[in-house]
Write a protein that holds these residues in place. Structure first.
Motif, PDB file in Angstrom:
ATOM      1  N   MET A   5      16.509 -34.295  51.597  1.00  0.00           N
ATOM      2  CA  MET A   5      17.012 -35.438  50.829  1.00  0.00           C
ATOM      3  C   MET A   5      16.772 -36.707  51.642  1.00  0.00           C
ATOM      4  SD  MET A   5      20.545 -33.763  49.414  1.00  0.00           S
ATOM      5  CE  MET A   5      21.154 -35.314  48.824  1.00  0.00           C
ATOM      6  N   ILE A   6      16.197 -37.705  51.004  1.00  0.00           N
ATOM      7  CA  ILE A   6      15.925 -38.980  51.667  1.00  0.00           C
ATOM      8  C   ILE A   6      16.676 -40.069  50.909  1.00  0.00           C
ATOM      9  CG2 ILE A   6      14.177 -40.632  52.386  1.00  0.00           C
ATOM     10  CD1 ILE A   6      12.120 -38.332  52.170  1.00  0.00           C
ATOM     11  N   PHE A   7      17.575 -40.735  51.584  1.00  0.00           N
ATOM     12  CA  PHE A   7      18.292 -41.860  50.984  1.00  0.00           C
ATOM     13  C   PHE A   7      17.457 -43.112  51.179  1.00  0.00           C
ATOM     14  CE2 PHE A   7      21.546 -38.737  51.729  1.00  0.00           C
ATOM     15  CZ  PHE A   7      22.295 -38.809  50.561  1.00  0.00           C
ATOM     16  N   THR A   8      17.333 -43.916  50.121  1.00  0.00           N
ATOM     17  CA  THR A   8      16.441 -45.068  50.196  1.00  0.00           C
ATOM     18  C   THR A   8      16.954 -46.252  49.384  1.00  0.00           C
ATOM     19  OG1 THR A   8      14.156 -45.797  49.816  1.00  0.00           O
ATOM     20  CG2 THR A   8      15.032 -44.183  48.304  1.00  0.00           C
ATOM     21  N   GLN A  19       6.612 -39.551  51.209  1.00  0.00           N
ATOM     22  CA  GLN A  19       6.983 -38.714  52.351  1.00  0.00           C
ATOM     23  C   GLN A  19       7.468 -37.348  51.877  1.00  0.00           C
ATOM     24  OE1 GLN A  19       9.707 -40.495  55.170  1.00  0.00           O
ATOM     25  NE2 GLN A  19      10.263 -38.528  56.031  1.00  0.00           N
ATOM     26  N   TYR A  20       8.280 -37.329  50.835  1.00  0.00           N
ATOM     27  CA  TYR A  20       8.793 -36.063  50.304  1.00  0.00           C
ATOM     28  C   TYR A  20       7.642 -35.177  49.825  1.00  0.00           C
ATOM     29  CZ  TYR A  20      11.598 -32.727  47.690  1.00  0.00           C
ATOM     30  OH  TYR A  20      12.162 -31.556  47.232  1.00  0.00           O
ATOM     31  N   VAL A  21       6.712 -35.751  49.060  1.00  0.00           N
ATOM     32  CA  VAL A  21       5.578 -34.992  48.537  1.00  0.00           C
ATOM     33  C   VAL A  21       4.694 -34.484  49.679  1.00  0.00           C
ATOM     34  CG1 VAL A  21       3.469 -35.140  47.143  1.00  0.00           C
ATOM     35  CG2 VAL A  21       5.599 -36.120  46.290  1.00  0.00           C
ATOM     36  N   ASP A  22       4.454 -35.316  50.677  1.00  0.00           N
ATOM     37  CA  ASP A  22       3.643 -34.912  51.826  1.00  0.00           C
ATOM     38  C   ASP A  22       4.247 -33.722  52.567  1.00  0.00           C
ATOM     39  OD1 ASP A  22       1.767 -36.872  51.322  1.00  0.00           O
ATOM     40  OD2 ASP A  22       2.512 -38.251  52.873  1.00  0.00           O
ATOM     41  N   VAL A  75      18.516 -41.387  45.980  1.00  0.00           N
ATOM     42  CA  VAL A  75      18.272 -40.246  46.844  1.00  0.00           C
ATOM     43  C   VAL A  75      17.057 -39.519  46.273  1.00  0.00           C
ATOM     44  CG1 VAL A  75      19.937 -38.746  45.648  1.00  0.00           C
ATOM     45  CG2 VAL A  75      19.223 -38.206  47.972  1.00  0.00           C
ATOM     46  N   VAL A  76      16.079 -39.320  47.142  1.00  0.00           N
ATOM     47  CA  VAL A  76      14.846 -38.627  46.767  1.00  0.00           C
ATOM     48  C   VAL A  76      14.952 -37.221  47.350  1.00  0.00           C
ATOM     49  CG1 VAL A  76      12.345 -38.578  47.061  1.00  0.00           C
ATOM     50  CG2 VAL A  76      13.525 -40.772  46.811  1.00  0.00           C
TER      51      VAL A  76
END
Length: 50
Positions: free
Chosen positions: A2-5, A16-19, A47-48
């Motif tokens: 999970m990436i908060f942005t 970044q998540y897809v990579d 949140v991604v």
């Protein structure tokens, strides 16, 4: 993962998540206003992750 942005960095977070996962992420609004953007110190609005 999970990436908060913040609004400004949402595209970078998705990339970044897809990579890292090779999957399409969910993009959800953040309920908790205490979270900070992973890329800067602004308040996170998304949140991604999945």
């Amino acid at each position: 993962m999970m990436i908060f942005t913040c609004e400004e960095h949402v595209d970078i977070a998705i990339d970044q998540y897809v990579d890292e996962t090779e999957q399409a992420p969910d993009l959800l609004p953040v309920d908790n206003s205490e979270k900070q953007c992973h890329f800067c110190s602004k308040q996170a609005v998304y949140v991604v992750g999945g």
